[in-house]
Design a protein around this motif. Structure first.
Motif, PDB file in Angstrom:
ATOM      1  N   LEU A   1      -6.581   4.705  25.334  1.00 56.04           N
ATOM      2  CA  LEU A   1      -7.572   3.675  25.622  1.00 56.04           C
ATOM      3  C   LEU A   1      -8.663   3.837  24.573  1.00 56.04           C
ATOM      4  O   LEU A   1      -9.185   4.942  24.373  1.00 56.04           O
ATOM      5  N   VAL A   2      -8.983   2.745  23.878  1.00 55.25           N
ATOM      6  CA  VAL A   2      -9.993   2.796  22.815  1.00 55.25           C
ATOM      7  C   VAL A   2     -11.120   1.812  23.112  1.00 55.25           C
ATOM      8  O   VAL A   2     -10.950   0.865  23.880  1.00 55.25           O
ATOM      9  N   ARG A   3     -12.274   2.058  22.486  1.00 58.85           N
ATOM     10  CA  ARG A   3     -13.415   1.158  22.603  1.00 58.85           C
ATOM     11  C   ARG A   3     -13.723   0.593  21.221  1.00 58.85           C
ATOM     12  O   ARG A   3     -13.791   1.335  20.243  1.00 58.85           O
ATOM     13  N   ALA A   4     -13.911  -0.721  21.156  1.00 58.14           N
ATOM     14  CA  ALA A   4     -14.245  -1.373  19.890  1.00 58.14           C
ATOM     15  C   ALA A   4     -15.669  -1.018  19.493  1.00 58.14           C
ATOM     16  O   ALA A   4     -16.594  -1.148  20.295  1.00 58.14           O
ATOM     17  N   GLU A   5     -15.835  -0.581  18.251  1.00 57.59           N
ATOM     18  CA  GLU A   5     -17.150  -0.229  17.712  1.00 57.59           C
ATOM     19  C   GLU A   5     -17.783  -1.407  16.985  1.00 57.59           C
ATOM     20  O   GLU A   5     -18.978  -1.397  16.705  1.00 57.59           O
ATOM     21  N   GLU A   6     -16.961  -2.410  16.655  1.00 56.69           N
ATOM     22  CA  GLU A   6     -17.427  -3.613  15.960  1.00 56.69           C
ATOM     23  C   GLU A   6     -16.611  -4.810  16.434  1.00 56.69           C
ATOM     24  O   GLU A   6     -15.517  -4.657  16.965  1.00 56.69           O
ATOM     25  N   ASP A   7     -17.144  -5.996  16.197  1.00 53.96           N
ATOM     26  CA  ASP A   7     -16.377  -7.221  16.442  1.00 53.96           C
ATOM     27  C   ASP A   7     -15.306  -7.366  15.368  1.00 53.96           C
ATOM     28  O   ASP A   7     -15.479  -6.903  14.240  1.00 53.96           O
ATOM     29  N   TYR A   8     -14.207  -8.001  15.718  1.00 55.49           N
ATOM     30  CA  TYR A   8     -13.136  -8.275  14.757  1.00 55.49           C
ATOM     31  C   TYR A   8     -12.552  -9.645  15.074  1.00 55.49           C
ATOM     32  O   TYR A   8     -12.146  -9.906  16.203  1.00 55.49           O
ATOM     33  N   ASN A   9     -12.540 -10.519  14.078  1.00 57.96           N
ATOM     34  CA  ASN A   9     -11.950 -11.844  14.232  1.00 57.96           C
ATOM     35  C   ASN A   9     -10.562 -11.846  13.617  1.00 57.96           C
ATOM     36  O   ASN A   9     -10.408 -11.588  12.419  1.00 57.96           O
ATOM     37  N   ALA A  10      -9.565 -12.126  14.427  1.00 58.78           N
ATOM     38  CA  ALA A  10      -8.171 -12.094  13.997  1.00 58.78           C
ATOM     39  C   ALA A  10      -7.919 -13.102  12.878  1.00 58.78           C
ATOM     40  O   ALA A  10      -8.244 -14.282  13.029  1.00 58.78           O
ATOM     41  N   PRO A  11      -7.337 -12.652  11.753  1.00 52.27           N
ATOM     42  CA  PRO A  11      -7.072 -13.570  10.646  1.00 52.27           C
ATOM     43  C   PRO A  11      -5.859 -14.479  10.879  1.00 52.27           C
ATOM     44  O   PRO A  11      -5.755 -15.534  10.279  1.00 52.27           O
ATOM     45  N   ASP A  12      -4.931 -14.051  11.756  1.00 45.45           N
ATOM     46  CA  ASP A  12      -3.782 -14.891  12.099  1.00 45.45           C
ATOM     47  C   ASP A  12      -3.232 -14.452  13.452  1.00 45.45           C
ATOM     48  O   ASP A  12      -3.790 -13.566  14.104  1.00 45.45           O
ATOM     49  N   CYS A  13      -2.129 -15.049  13.860  1.00 48.33           N
ATOM     50  CA  CYS A  13      -1.608 -14.856  15.220  1.00 48.33           C
ATOM     51  C   CYS A  13      -1.025 -13.474  15.491  1.00 48.33           C
ATOM     52  O   CYS A  13      -0.756 -13.144  16.643  1.00 48.33           O
ATOM     53  N   ARG A  14      -0.850 -12.637  14.483  1.00 49.06           N
ATOM     54  CA  ARG A  14      -0.346 -11.276  14.704  1.00 49.06           C
ATOM     55  C   ARG A  14      -1.431 -10.366  15.273  1.00 49.06           C
ATOM     56  O   ARG A  14      -1.138  -9.314  15.834  1.00 49.06           O
ATOM     57  N   PHE A  15      -2.667 -10.755  15.128  1.00 47.46           N
ATOM     58  CA  PHE A  15      -3.813  -9.924  15.463  1.00 47.46           C
ATOM     59  C   PHE A  15      -4.508 -10.428  16.729  1.00 47.46           C
ATOM     60  O   PHE A  15      -4.287 -11.557  17.158  1.00 47.46           O
ATOM     61  N   ILE A  16      -5.358  -9.576  17.303  1.00 48.34           N
ATOM     62  CA  ILE A  16      -6.183  -9.993  18.447  1.00 48.34           C
ATOM     63  C   ILE A  16      -7.652  -9.904  18.062  1.00 48.34           C
ATOM     64  O   ILE A  16      -8.037  -9.075  17.235  1.00 48.34           O
TER      65      ILE A  16
END
Length: 132
Positions: free
Chosen positions: A46-61
């Protein structure tokens, strides 16, 4: 007139039986991944996000700072590629995204709890990078 109705019904039934294909296979991000089991279904951590991340395409969340994410596999880094992990978001405030599995950069998260060691090396397949 009756023949037209039957034709419309037939076409509607065919459409339901054979929906339009809208999914695609994307480029592989790696040829191997690390998992807790050979099917990659058990949660690694279980991990916690340290920053926001915007998925560049459908493979990512997409992930938001502070969000919890279950990790199911870790791609083995190749050459100059980034290091990505596969997981799904967790938490009531993210109900609309829970269950969606995708990749995210491992550098943007911190492990909160390790459930099992990711000690099984498994080859990736095309389905690992399939987008609907």
């Amino acid at each position: 007139m009756t023949q037209r109705v039957y034709l419309v019904i037939l076409l509607l039934c065919l459409r339901l039986m054979y929906p339009l294909v809208t999914a695609i296979f994307m480029d592989k991000l790696a040829s191997k991944k690390l998992c807790a089991d050979y099917d990659c279904v058990y949660t690694i951590s279980l991990v916690r996000a340290e920053e926001d991340y915007n998925a560049p395409d459908c493979r990512f969340i997409n992930i938001k700072k502070g969000q919890l994410i279950y990790v199911y596999s870790k791609l083995v880094k190749e050459k100059e590629s980034g290091e990505f992990w596969a997981g799904s978001v967790y938490g009531e405030q993210y109900e609309d995204h829970m269950g969606t599995v995708g990749y995210f950069p491992s550098s943007l998260v911190s492990e909160q709890h390790v459930y099992q060691e990711a000690n099984k090396t498994v080859p990736t397949t095309d389905i690992d990078f399939f987008c609907e």
